[in-house]
Design an enzyme around this catalytic site. Structure first.
Site, PDB file in Angstrom:
ATOM      1  N   ASP A 119      -7.461  -8.557 -67.626  1.00 31.79           N
ATOM      2  CA  ASP A 119      -7.197  -7.129 -67.892  1.00 31.79           C
ATOM      3  C   ASP A 119      -8.535  -6.448 -67.577  1.00 31.79           C
ATOM      4  OD1 ASP A 119      -4.977  -5.314 -69.252  1.00 31.79           O
ATOM      5  OD2 ASP A 119      -6.868  -4.633 -70.097  1.00 31.79           O
ATOM      6  N   LYS A 129      -2.052 -10.279 -76.554  1.00 30.31           N
ATOM      7  CA  LYS A 129      -3.201  -9.678 -75.858  1.00 30.31           C
ATOM      8  C   LYS A 129      -4.461 -10.103 -76.582  1.00 30.31           C
ATOM      9  CE  LYS A 129      -3.813  -6.803 -72.373  1.00 30.31           C
ATOM     10  NZ  LYS A 129      -2.896  -6.500 -71.253  1.00 30.31           N
TER      11      LYS A 129
HETATM   12  P1  NDP Z   1     -10.573  -3.327 -63.982  1.00 24.70           P
HETATM   13  O1  NDP Z   1     -11.595  -3.741 -64.957  1.00 24.70           O
HETATM   14  O2  NDP Z   1     -10.419  -4.090 -62.716  1.00 24.70           O
HETATM   15  O3  NDP Z   1     -10.761  -1.788 -63.581  1.00 24.70           O
HETATM   16  C1  NDP Z   1     -10.757  -0.811 -64.554  1.00 24.70           C
HETATM   17  C2  NDP Z   1     -10.996   0.533 -63.891  1.00 24.70           C
HETATM   18  O4  NDP Z   1     -10.739   1.560 -64.841  1.00 24.70           O
HETATM   19  C3  NDP Z   1     -12.430   0.712 -63.439  1.00 24.70           C
HETATM   20  O5  NDP Z   1     -12.462   1.558 -62.323  1.00 24.70           O
HETATM   21  C4  NDP Z   1     -13.072   1.353 -64.662  1.00 24.70           C
HETATM   22  O6  NDP Z   1     -14.232   2.106 -64.365  1.00 24.70           O
HETATM   23  C5  NDP Z   1     -11.964   2.262 -65.123  1.00 24.70           C
HETATM   24  N1  NDP Z   1     -12.086   2.448 -66.583  1.00 24.70           N
HETATM   25  C6  NDP Z   1     -12.007   1.482 -67.526  1.00 24.70           C
HETATM   26  N2  NDP Z   1     -12.219   1.990 -68.756  1.00 24.70           N
HETATM   27  C7  NDP Z   1     -12.440   3.294 -68.562  1.00 24.70           C
HETATM   28  C8  NDP Z   1     -12.722   4.364 -69.436  1.00 24.70           C
HETATM   29  N3  NDP Z   1     -12.804   4.181 -70.775  1.00 24.70           N
HETATM   30  N4  NDP Z   1     -12.878   5.595 -68.877  1.00 24.70           N
HETATM   31  C9  NDP Z   1     -12.781   5.783 -67.533  1.00 24.70           C
HETATM   32  N5  NDP Z   1     -12.513   4.799 -66.653  1.00 24.70           N
HETATM   33  C10 NDP Z   1     -12.358   3.584 -67.167  1.00 24.70           C
HETATM   34  O7  NDP Z   1      -9.189  -3.330 -64.812  1.00 24.70           O
HETATM   35  P2  NDP Z   1      -7.697  -3.350 -64.265  1.00 24.70           P
HETATM   36  O8  NDP Z   1      -7.594  -2.643 -62.970  1.00 24.70           O
HETATM   37  O9  NDP Z   1      -7.221  -4.744 -64.387  1.00 24.70           O
HETATM   38  O10 NDP Z   1      -6.946  -2.519 -65.411  1.00 24.70           O
HETATM   39  C11 NDP Z   1      -6.730  -1.112 -65.316  1.00 24.70           C
HETATM   40  C12 NDP Z   1      -5.592  -0.738 -66.242  1.00 24.70           C
HETATM   41  O11 NDP Z   1      -4.399  -1.426 -65.829  1.00 24.70           O
HETATM   42  C13 NDP Z   1      -5.781  -1.101 -67.704  1.00 24.70           C
HETATM   43  O12 NDP Z   1      -5.132  -0.124 -68.495  1.00 24.70           O
HETATM   44  C14 NDP Z   1      -5.033  -2.415 -67.841  1.00 24.70           C
HETATM   45  O13 NDP Z   1      -4.614  -2.656 -69.162  1.00 24.70           O
HETATM   46  C15 NDP Z   1      -3.854  -2.137 -66.935  1.00 24.70           C
HETATM   47  N6  NDP Z   1      -3.127  -3.294 -66.431  1.00 24.70           N
HETATM   48  C16 NDP Z   1      -3.778  -4.312 -65.786  1.00 24.70           C
HETATM   49  C17 NDP Z   1      -3.063  -5.374 -65.290  1.00 24.70           C
HETATM   50  C18 NDP Z   1      -3.713  -6.481 -64.521  1.00 24.70           C
HETATM   51  O14 NDP Z   1      -2.983  -7.361 -64.047  1.00 24.70           O
HETATM   52  N7  NDP Z   1      -5.026  -6.476 -64.324  1.00 24.70           N
HETATM   53  C19 NDP Z   1      -1.613  -5.471 -65.479  1.00 24.70           C
HETATM   54  C20 NDP Z   1      -1.008  -4.310 -66.092  1.00 24.70           C
HETATM   55  C21 NDP Z   1      -1.768  -3.285 -66.554  1.00 24.70           C
HETATM   56  P3  NDP Z   1     -15.671   1.528 -64.785  1.00 24.70           P
HETATM   57  O15 NDP Z   1     -15.923   0.367 -63.870  1.00 24.70           O
HETATM   58  O16 NDP Z   1     -16.609   2.659 -64.587  1.00 24.70           O
HETATM   59  O17 NDP Z   1     -15.563   1.103 -66.221  1.00 24.70           O
HETATM   60  O1  2IT Z   2      -1.280  -5.533 -69.110  1.00 25.89           O
HETATM   61  C1  2IT Z   2      -0.872  -6.521 -68.460  1.00 25.89           C
HETATM   62  O2  2IT Z   2       0.317  -6.675 -68.213  1.00 25.89           O
HETATM   63  C2  2IT Z   2      -1.879  -7.477 -67.960  1.00 25.89           C
HETATM   64  N1  2IT Z   2      -3.073  -7.248 -68.165  1.00 25.89           N
HETATM   65  C3  2IT Z   2      -1.439  -8.714 -67.238  1.00 25.89           C
HETATM   66  C4  2IT Z   2      -1.094  -9.803 -68.217  1.00 25.89           C
HETATM   67  C5  2IT Z   2      -0.794 -11.154 -67.609  1.00 25.89           C
HETATM   68  O3  2IT Z   2      -0.544 -12.052 -68.423  1.00 25.89           O
HETATM   69  O4  2IT Z   2      -0.767 -11.319 -66.387  1.00 25.89           O
END
Ligand code: NDP
Ligand code: 2IT
Length: 445
Positions: free
Chosen positions: A166, A126
């Site tokens: 992420d 990561k």
């Molecule tokens: P994005 O940046 O697309 O969206 C993040 C969302 O979470 C936004 O709505 C943001 O609000 C909110 N958020 C982030 N930080 C905070 C905080 N400290 N407090 C409150 N709200 C918060 O990210 P993703 O959707 O990609 O990721 C969301 C979660 O999913 C993370 O935990 C990530 O690690 C996990 N994840 C992502 C994957 C991927 O493929 N993208 C795969 C597996 C897991 P705001 O805009 O106001 O900050």
């Molecule tokens: O938390 C996760 O699994 C991710 N942000 C996706 C990682 C990836 O390599 O697609």
């Protein structure tokens, strides 16, 4: 936790002071592994767990860039290459002001077990930066990404380490990062990053994959009890990549998502979240979720507050770590929710998980439930390696099979270890065993 694992945990805390999220993630996994060591003394002899707790490599670097006002800005970049026993390091990059080494390590540690659970050939890693993309222009984002990659490029490669997105890193950022990698190396090395645009080496379904995958997992969980998502009320926190496509798939499967959020507050829409409007507000305009309610009279916006006060049958936390603590978990329980599945990484604190499990709410941990994103990244790598591109239907079908497979492996492993229905134990033990066996086979490295 038994004494052998307690000693490893104490050592980890001592060697990684102040990295509370890393401690939390390690504690959660190690707490499941006692029975595995009892059955497999070879893991103890080869110090597999102590080796697993120490990243193979940790890189920290300066990221200087110039903002639109001509002011020099300095951020810190990270890449933690946690474990490559199963394949090249694989995992996303997070751009958020809260990022520090402890967050990157917790995410890299979790990623190792998650990637193992997918059954695909990917190790765990990561990275990210404390850069805050909010309010930055496209030009600033590009210059930041170019500076970040100017250091990162020497550490990554299709056979070495393959970053993706992420929090704060989506298609736009992956484009700028890939462009700079290509420019520096003079190589069109598609397999070095995933989450690319479909016209330049990306895979269909990768943007949808994490959110869709969570919902496939929940659907399989409900099916295993003769139930379904049809007619269920669902609450999804966040409104980013994972949340958006979780909402889309819930609606396709007949459920209704009543609420979603961002870090400023949440919206409640009893008619069901209007996905087109949500995508327009969050993806196209990069605006705040409050603007959803401004555009839709039947919805209401609650500034601050907890989205977990909204009653639901299924809760999908898809925002960030530790967003559900004990108080939020009690609200979820008292509102009669039956299932909590983690779309985010570690959104539930240990206290929250205890409250949920004690109340017989089914709890699906992130390393199993949100593995669809990285699994589809591995499918993108397959397509890049064979210079092929699959149809949406084919990629989605592969994702669905992988998620249903992960679900079944968790349940089977929980049964095998005498804890039927315990998805935490199932995910930790099944994820651990595949990495541990590969580490044994590769010798002490
Ligand atoms: P994005 O940046 O697309 O969206 C993040 C969302 O979470 C936004 O709505 C943001 O609000 C909110 N958020 C982030 N930080 C905070 C905080 N400290 N407090 C409150 N709200 C918060 O990210 P993703 O959707 O990609 O990721 C969301 C979660 O999913 C993370 O935990 C990530 O690690 C996990 N994840 C992502 C994957 C991927 O493929 N993208 C795969 C597996 C897991 P705001 O805009 O106001 O900050
Ligand atoms: O938390 C996760 O699994 C991710 N942000 C996706 C990682 C990836 O390599 O697609």
């Amino acid at each position: 936790m038994d004494d052998r694992l307690g000693a490893v945990y104490d050592e980890l805390v001592r060697r990684n002071p102040g990295e509370t999220e890393f401690h939390q993630a390690a504690h959660e996994v190690l707490s499941s592994l006692g029975p595995v060591l009892d059955r497999n003394p070879q893991y103890v002899d080869a110090e597999v767990i102590r080796r697993l707790c120490e990243p193979e490599r940790q890189i920290i670097f300066r990221v200087p860039w110039v903002d639109d006002a001509g002011v020099v800005q300095i951020n810190r970049g990270f890449r933690v290459e946690f474990n490559s026993a199963l394949g090249p390091f694989k995992g996303g990059l997070r751009f958020h002001p809260s990022v520090y080494l402890g967050i990157v390590k917790f995410l890299g540690f979790e990623q190792t077990f998650k990637n193992s659970l997918t059954g695909l050939p990917i190790g765990g890693g990561k990275g990210g930066s404390d850069f805050d993309p909010k309010g930055r222009s496209d030009g600033e984002i590009m210059r930041f990404c170019q500076s970040f990659m100017t250091e990162l490029y020497r550490h990554i490669g299709e056979y070495t380490d393959v970053p993706a997105g992420d929090i704060g890193v989506g298609g736009r950022e992956i484009g700028f990062l890939f462009g700079q990698y290509k420019r520096i190396t003079n190589r069109y090395e598609s397999g070095v990053l995933t989450g690319k645009g479909v016209t330049w080496g990306g895979s269909l379904v990768r943007p949808e994959a994490t959110g869709y995958g969570v919902v496939f997992f929940v659907d399989e969980l409900l099916r295993s009890r003769g139930e379904s998502l049809d007619g269920r009320k669902v609450v999804v926190s966040g409104s980013g990549n994972v949340a958006t496509y979780a909402i889309e798939k819930v609606h396709q499967l007949g459920g209704t998502v009543l609420a979603c959020s961002d870090s400023g507050g949440y919206v409640v829409d009893d008619a069901g979240i209007d996905l087109e409007l949500l995508k327009d507000v969050k993806e196209a305009r990069r605006a705040r979720i409050s603007e959803y309610a401004d555009a839709r009279p039947e919805a209401r916006y609650v500034a601050g507050g907890s989205i977990w006060d909204v009653p639901c049958d299924v809760a999908l936390p898809c925002a960030t770590q530790n967003e559900i603590g004990e108080r939020e978990a009690r609200a979820i329980v008292s509102n009669g929710c039956a299932v909590v599945a983690e779309g985010a990484n570690m959104p539930c604190t240990p206290d929250a998980v205890r409250v949920l499990v004690d109340a017989k709410v089914t709890f699906a941990p992130g390393k199993a439930a949100n593995a669809g994103g990285v699994a589809t990244s591995a499918l993108e790598m397959q397509q890049n390696a064979s210079r092929d591109s699959w149809s949406f239907e084919h990629a989605e079908q592969r994702l669905e099979e992988i998620m249903r497979g992960i679900h079944d492996r968790c349940l089977e492993t929980a049964d095998e270890y005498g804890s039927p229905g315990d998805y935490v134990l199932g995910a930790n033990v099944a994820g651990f065993t595949r990495v541990a066996d590969a580490m044994l086979a590769l010798g002490v490295i």
